[in-house]
Design a protein around this motif. Structure first.
Motif, mmCIF file in Angstrom:
data_model
loop_
_atom_site.group_PDB
_atom_site.id
_atom_site.type_symbol
_atom_site.label_atom_id
_atom_site.label_comp_id
_atom_site.label_asym_id
_atom_site.label_seq_id
_atom_site.Cartn_x
_atom_site.Cartn_y
_atom_site.Cartn_z
ATOM 1 N N THR A 205 0.832 -1.207 0.000
ATOM 2 C CA THR A 205 0.000 0.000 0.000
ATOM 3 C C THR A 205 0.862 1.250 0.000
ATOM 4 O O THR A 205 0.591 2.220 -0.727
ATOM 5 C CB THR A 205 -0.916 0.003 1.233
ATOM 6 O OG1 THR A 205 -1.629 -1.234 1.298
ATOM 7 C CG2 THR A 205 -1.912 1.147 1.164
ATOM 8 N N ILE A 220 -2.882 -3.852 -4.414
ATOM 9 C CA ILE A 220 -3.123 -3.980 -2.973
ATOM 10 C C ILE A 220 -4.036 -5.166 -2.682
ATOM 11 O O ILE A 220 -3.949 -5.789 -1.618
ATOM 12 C CB ILE A 220 -3.721 -2.664 -2.430
ATOM 13 C CG1 ILE A 220 -2.731 -1.508 -2.667
ATOM 14 C CG2 ILE A 220 -4.052 -2.773 -0.955
ATOM 15 C CD1 ILE A 220 -3.278 -0.154 -2.290
ATOM 16 N N ILE A 243 -4.496 -0.656 5.347
ATOM 17 C CA ILE A 243 -4.733 -0.017 4.047
ATOM 18 C C ILE A 243 -5.450 1.311 4.239
ATOM 19 O O ILE A 243 -5.119 2.316 3.608
ATOM 20 C CB ILE A 243 -5.550 -0.959 3.143
ATOM 21 C CG1 ILE A 243 -4.711 -2.184 2.768
ATOM 22 C CG2 ILE A 243 -6.009 -0.237 1.875
ATOM 23 C CD1 ILE A 243 -5.496 -3.266 2.057
#
Length: 733
Positions: A205, A220, A243
């Protein structure tokens, strides 16, 4: 209040104070980050933290936590200079949201055990979140609208998105953290893989949001799905939280792929961040819930089998001896407990007790047993004496009759497997849901065992290569991929089976298309840590490669005329000069200007001027060979670089040819334009540098313009000689 306070223990009071500090810190963080970047909060953390704490406390203590949480929210807003009236209204809206979500979950699940049905819990939590956030958004928007005149709908939308995301991500994370504490990271021996996978998510990320040039958000999802597969619910919760944290900070600081939107505002970037996080939750949350429920169902199946094994050992299965005519010479007493019938009632053939759907199948199994001998196992439904049907698993073996009459009898052993069948059906439903999710992920997901045989492939492989995933199961990678592709993958396969991770790119042709792929190989380890295969996640990156090639082309070619640009010309002339210097062979350079081009733009506009430049470029290119380089340096300046010219007479002929090509009018719609060119020709051998070469041609061009334009001049430069100028066949020394 005075009557209630003495009943509060010191531990509860300290926990409430700690909760208020957490709420204050999270509110201040969200507001300060939004204010410093000039955008609205994209993820509201405080309410999720408070809900997670409430669900771990008895309902009788909620009022204290809500009070301290309300105080922490108000204090954070006052510290950041929010008007007191607005701060109180927003805190009240947040308290309403927290109370509605916590109350709905507690009402449906008074206690949340470790084996809670996750799908039901998820539905209740999500539905209550959507409703509660809508009501709190309306209350907050009304408060701000009345106090400050902010548009009602705009503020409500911003509040709603941030609070829904915060509740889904943070409330779940907080509940899991408060519940599991250090158990969240697994057993001590398994914590390093969990930390490693979370570091992979965070690193991926961070790398995606550290740059703003390429749209790499899809990268991701690979480590996130891997974390969900390997660590189930904990992997999803911590992974999405990481994230979300990196996405929000990077977006607030103006970094990341959202900057690819030209002239995008911070509000648009925040909205895209919310959409991205919402999609991450949408992909990972159902998968995590299904995997968690599947684990529970598997535990139930194991529990059921253990229970029925104990029954078989201590209560006894149904055992019968059955003659070829269907008469039962022996029926064990356990039939009373299993089916409610007495042994005497069950001694005669009773095919009517078998479920109508199963009768033909059972009859075929019995006939096949008498025909081939041996044994067979059949699962079917048989009617209980009370009228309902019971699932039985029957093992039937054909043996000689103990009576010595030469007849063959069936020894039947049956057990009640109703609960196991129900659990297996539920497990099959869970697997179908899992298959539906993986089949709709836009990437090829596969599992390969240690012998390089496919054990799982999702349906997306058919979209990419046209291969049937069902036909791939059980085959080796060499058989499926072919020798050429397998040769490219072999080293990475060895790395994965050796315990290492492999990320690489390769190309292949499928369905008449040349495709580019990015693949991740991740080792699959058993509970003892031994590698038993690997997971493969393959993403089609053809469109990214196409974009890269197009960007490279745009960087080297003029967008108006399609000719080479200055950068391409500089690279080519440097290479050719070095080559010709070594070979001691001449090189021809033409500097070309369109005469009085400014009049075209002034008279008919830049649109006509652009079309004229295109026509001039095409005519110059048509006069030369395909491998000769024609470039537009800018404006109305062109240049031609020509090699393998044997003499100056050929150079003069080419210059005249180009000028002759310009005698025809250039038609742009109704406009007819006649253009002339001034050309400076440099015919050189062993010139010192590109700059020196261009100065020679530029001097000749100046001479052509000084001579009245619509002509050319040629300068010849040779080692140990002076320049020679020529025009229209006349040479000057």
């Amino acid at each position: 209040m005075r009557r209630l306070l003495p009943s509060i223990s010191t531990a509860v009071l300290l926990q409430a104070i700690a909760m208020a500090i957490l709420v204050f810190a999270s509110c201040a963080y969200s507001l300060a980050l939004a204010r410093s970047t000039g955008s609205a909060p994209s993820l509201w953390i405080a309410n999720g933290v408070l809900v997670g704490g409430l669900l771990r406390r008895p309902t009788r203590d909620w009022w204290l936590y809500l009070l301290f949480g309300f105080a922490g929210t108000v204090a954070a807003q006052l510290v950041l200079h929010v008007a007191p009236v607005v701060a109180l209204g927003l805190a009240a809206a947040g308290a309403l949201e927290v109370l509605l979500v916590s109350g709905a979950v507690r009402r449906r699940f008074p206690e949340i055990p470790r084996d809670v049905p996750y799908l039901s819990l998820g539905r209740v939590a999500l539905a209550s979140t959507l409703v509660a956030c809508a009501l709190s958004a309306l209350l907050a928007a009304l408060t701000v609208h009345i106090a400050q005149g902010t548009p009602l709908l705009v503020y409500a939308q911003t509040w709603y998105r941030a609070h829904v995301l915060g509740m889904v991500i943070v409330a779940t994370l907080a509940w899991v953290v408060f519940t599991e504490k250090w158990r969240l990271f697994g057993k001590p021996a398994r914590r390093w893989p969990f930390v490693r996978d979370m570091a992979l998510i965070a690193g991926t990320t961070f790398a995606v949001f550290a740059q703003s040039r390429y749209p790499l958000l899809f990268l991701i999802y690979a480590p996130l799905l891997l974390a969900v597969f390997r660590h189930r619910f904990a992997g999803m919760i911590v992974g999405v939280a990481l994230i979300a944290a990196i996405t929000n900070i990077a977006t607030a600081l103006g970094s990341g792929p959202f900057n690819l939107i030209l002239d995008g505002s911070r509000a648009e970037h925040a909205l895209l961040a919310q959409v991205f996080l919402g999609v991450a939750c949408l992909i990972s949350l159902p998968l995590a819930l299904i995997l968690a429920e599947r684990r529970q169902l598997e535990a139930k199946v194991r529990e059921s089998e253990l229970r029925y094994r104990i029954l078989a050992d201590y209560a006894g299965d149904l055992v019968m001896r059955i003659r070829p005519d269907g008469q039962r010479r022996y029926v064990s007493p356990s039939i009373k407990e299993l089916l409610g019938w007495d042994a005497e009632e069950f001694s005669m053939p009773r095919p009517d007790l078998i479920h109508p759907v199963d009768r033909e199948r059972v009859a075929e199994a019995v006939a096949e047993l008498y025909r081939t001998g041996g044994s067979t196992i059949t699962t079917y439904r048989i009617r209980h004496k009370e009228g309902h049907y019971v699932w039985f698993e029957a093992l039937a073996r054909l043996v000689p009759s103990p009576e010595g009459d030469g007849m063959m009898e069936i020894i039947y052993t049956g057990r009640n497997v109703t609960q196991r069948v129900i659990a297996e059906q539920a497990l099959a439903d869970s697997e179908r849901r899992l298959r539906t999710i993986t089949d709709n992920v836009p990437a090829v997901i596969a599992h390969v065992d240690a012998s390089e045989h496919y054990t799982f492939v999702n349906a997306y492989v058919e979209h990419v290569s046209g291969a049937d995933p069902r036909q791939m199961i059980g085959k080796t990678m060499r058989e499926v991929r072919g020798e050429q592709i397998y040769g490219d993958l072999k080293g990475h396969i060895a790395t994965a089976l050796g315990g290492g991770m492999a990320m690489f790119e390769y190309e292949a042709d499928y369905k008449g298309r040349h495709l580019c792929f990015q693949t991740n190989f991740v080792p699959d380890r058993d509970p003892e840590g031994c590698v038993r295969g690997f997971y493969a996640l393959t993403t089609d990156i053809t469109h990214i490669k196409d974009v890269e090639q197009e960007l490279s082309r745009l960087a080297r070619f003029d967008t108006l005329t399609g000719l080479a640009n200055r950068r391409h010309f500089d690279e080519r002339i440097a290479t050719l000069l070095l080559q010709k210097y070594r070979q001691r062979s001449p090189l021809l350079l033409m500097m070309i200007d369109v005469d009085h081009f400014k009049r075209i733009n002034d008279s008919w506009g830049h649109g006509v001027g652009d079309e004229v430049l295109k026509a001039v470029g095409r005519r110059i290119q048509a006069c030369l060979r395909k491998n000769d380089l024609v470039a537009r340096l800018g404006g109305d300046e062109f240049v031609a670089l020509i090699e393998d010219v044997e003499s100056s007479s050929i150079a003069e002929e080419l210059a005249r040819k180009i000028q002759t090509a310009m005698k025809r009018e250039i038609a742009v719609g109704a406009v007819r334009v006649k253009m002339t060119l001034s050309i400076g020709v440099a015919f050189c051998q062993s010139v010192a540098s590109a700059d020196a070469f261009m100065r020679i041609a530029d001097t000749a061009l100046y001479e052509a313009k000084a001579a009245g334009r619509n002509t050319f001049r040629m300068a010849m430069h040779e080692p140990q000689q002076e320049s020679v100028l020529a025009s229209n066949g006349v040479r000057f020394r």
